[in-house]
Design an enzyme around this catalytic site. Structure first.
Site, PDB file in Angstrom:
ATOM      1  N   GLY A  59     -23.630   4.800  -0.858  1.00 51.56           N
ATOM      2  CA  GLY A  59     -24.491   5.702  -1.626  1.00 51.56           C
ATOM      3  C   GLY A  59     -23.901   7.095  -1.785  1.00 51.56           C
ATOM      4  N   GLY A 109     -16.654   1.903  -0.899  1.00 51.84           N
ATOM      5  CA  GLY A 109     -17.398   3.158  -0.757  1.00 51.84           C
ATOM      6  C   GLY A 109     -18.719   3.161  -1.497  1.00 51.84           C
ATOM      7  N   PHE A 110     -18.872   2.267  -2.478  1.00 51.13           N
ATOM      8  CA  PHE A 110     -20.064   2.297  -3.339  1.00 51.13           C
ATOM      9  C   PHE A 110     -21.349   2.056  -2.559  1.00 51.13           C
ATOM     10  CE2 PHE A 110     -23.070   0.873  -6.500  1.00 51.13           C
ATOM     11  CZ  PHE A 110     -22.855   1.776  -7.522  1.00 51.13           C
ATOM     12  N   GLY A 115     -17.971  -2.032  -0.122  1.00 58.14           N
ATOM     13  CA  GLY A 115     -17.898  -2.052  -1.584  1.00 58.14           C
ATOM     14  C   GLY A 115     -17.049  -0.915  -2.114  1.00 58.14           C
ATOM     15  N   HIS A 117      -0.807 -12.044   1.025  1.00 55.85           N
ATOM     16  CA  HIS A 117      -1.824 -11.182   0.389  1.00 55.85           C
ATOM     17  C   HIS A 117      -2.548 -11.922  -0.737  1.00 55.85           C
ATOM     18  CE1 HIS A 117      -2.288  -6.530  -0.223  1.00 55.85           C
ATOM     19  NE2 HIS A 117      -3.443  -7.130  -0.365  1.00 55.85           N
ATOM     20  N   TYR A 153       0.839  -1.208   0.000  1.00 57.44           N
ATOM     21  CA  TYR A 153       0.000   0.000   0.000  1.00 57.44           C
ATOM     22  C   TYR A 153       0.871   1.253   0.000  1.00 57.44           C
ATOM     23  CZ  TYR A 153      -3.808  -3.172   1.512  1.00 57.44           C
ATOM     24  OH  TYR A 153      -4.726  -4.196   1.611  1.00 57.44           O
TER      25      TYR A 153
END
Ligand SMILES: NC(=O)c1ccc[n+]([C@@H]2O[C@H](COP(=O)([O-])OP(=O)(O)OC[C@H]3O[C@@H](n4cnc5c(N)ncnc54)[C@H](OP(=O)(O)O)[C@@H]3O)[C@@H](O)[C@H]2O)c1
Length: 326
Positions: A211, A207-208, A205, A123, A56
């Site tokens: 909403g 951030g999905f 998700g 990972h 990351y």
């Protein structure tokens, strides 16, 4: 607001962890001061599980997390990962050979400024190296005191079984949320049979499912631009499903993101999601979801509003898809 605890394998952790990846890559520019304040707020609220990886921000995320836990290490369950050695448009280069495992832990500990990590994940499973070699090298790190517990990420049921025969696996970290339910058929029952805890990543998700994402991400550095679910027509189709989740959440006086998290948490007492954020406001909203109890009829309503098979588009581009479930 305090958070309850749960057991994953032999470890006791807060019922929700904090994903730190987005502080250094993937979902728009980060701010170091707010990121560190977010980690501190998480610790203040009783979140003990912090998740990072060597890859990351090409090491920057481990350095940031190391700075954040300086002076506050006690009680933190620090999880990091090795294995995605390089990224290219054709997909990632995965490494699980013993030499790489031994080399990477020392690099991670150096960046974190720690003498050990609590949970060390592969990972991805390297398809060119027997998983016994990878886990054998990880087990040596336990003996050496550099690592306390071992985990796998996005592994198949067969690899989990083989790995667990070499050294107990404490946690399986894989994507699990309302729109990603692939682990439920084989991986989940295998983990439960073996006493391995589940750490769902991207439980919102990416951030999905909150909403709050109202347009396809378009910045090159945003990981989601490469994910078919977030593109063009798929985005619009999927956004309409999330609108139904938002309506359901509003009826219950919570947010869609909180419903999505509560749904993941309702999968079992051995499940500890790690929603990611780099903002204290989102963190507090997410932590508040850890105490939401869903009834059977709530769960049925959530699954009817956002059925996994109604979403369009793969979760990863083809190259990354080839690296999961190995
Ligand atoms: N093992 C693996 O292969 C793997 C893969 C991916 C991720 N992970 C780990 O899992 C963690 C979590 O997954 P993730 O970060 O990919 O996805 P996620 O937790 O599903 O979503 C993160 C995204 O949601 C946004 N968000 C968070 N809380 C919100 C809220 N209450 N309202 C609105 N938006 C909110 C974040 O915004 P901001 O960034 O603006 O705060 C970020 O864009 C990562 O941090 C990482 O540690 C592991």
């Amino acid at each position: 607001m305090t958070i309850p605890t749960r057991r994953i394998g032999a470890l006791t952790v807060s019922a929700q962890g904090l994903g730190c990846m987005g502080m250094s890559q993937g979902y728009g520019a980060g701010d170091e001061t707010e990121s560190i304040a977010t980690v501190h707020r998480a610790l203040d609220l009783g979140v003990t599980l912090l998740d990072t990886a060597n890859v990351y921000g090409r090491g920057a995320n481990e350095e940031l997390v190391g700075r954040a836990v300086k002076g506050r290490r006690d009680g933190v369950v620090l999880a990091t990962k090795f294995g995605i050695a390089a990224q290219s448009p054709d997909g990632p280069t995965i490494r699980g050979d013993a030499a790489y495992v031994r080399e990477q832990i020392d690099l991670s500990l150096g960046r974190l400024g720690l003498d050990h990590v609590d949970l060390y994940y592969a990972h991805r499973v390297d398809p060119n190296v027997p998983v016994e070699e990878t886990v054998g090298a990880m087990a040596e790190l336990v003996t050496a005191g550099k690592v306390r517990y071992l985990g796998l990420s996005e592994a198949s049921a067969a690899s989990i079984r083989r790995a667990h025969a070499v050294h107990p696996i404490t946690a399986l970290q894989s994507e699990w949320s309302l729109w990603t339910r692939g682990i439920e058929d084989e991986v989940l029952p295998t983990c439960r049979e073996l006493g391995i805890g589940i750490v769902p990543f991207s439980p919102l998700g990416r951030g999905f499912l909150t909403g709050k994402l109202n347009a396809s991400p378009d910045a090159d550095a945003d990981l989601r631009t490469k994910m078919p679910r977030f593109g063009g027509e798929n985005f619009e189709h999927n956004r309409a499903i999330v609108a139904a989740l938002e309506a359901l959440a509003a009826e219950r006086g919570v947010t869609a993101g909180q419903l999505a998290l509560a749904w993941v948490q309702s999968r079992g007492d051995d499940v500890v999601p790690i929603p990611g954020t780099k903002r204290r406001g989102y963190l507090e909203e997410n932590v508040a979801a850890a105490t939401i109890e869903l009834s059977d009829s709530d769960i049925a309503a959530i699954e009817a509003a956002a059925p996994a098979d109604a979403f369009a588009g793969d979760r990863y581009a083809a190259g990354m898809m080839r690296a999961v479930g190995k």
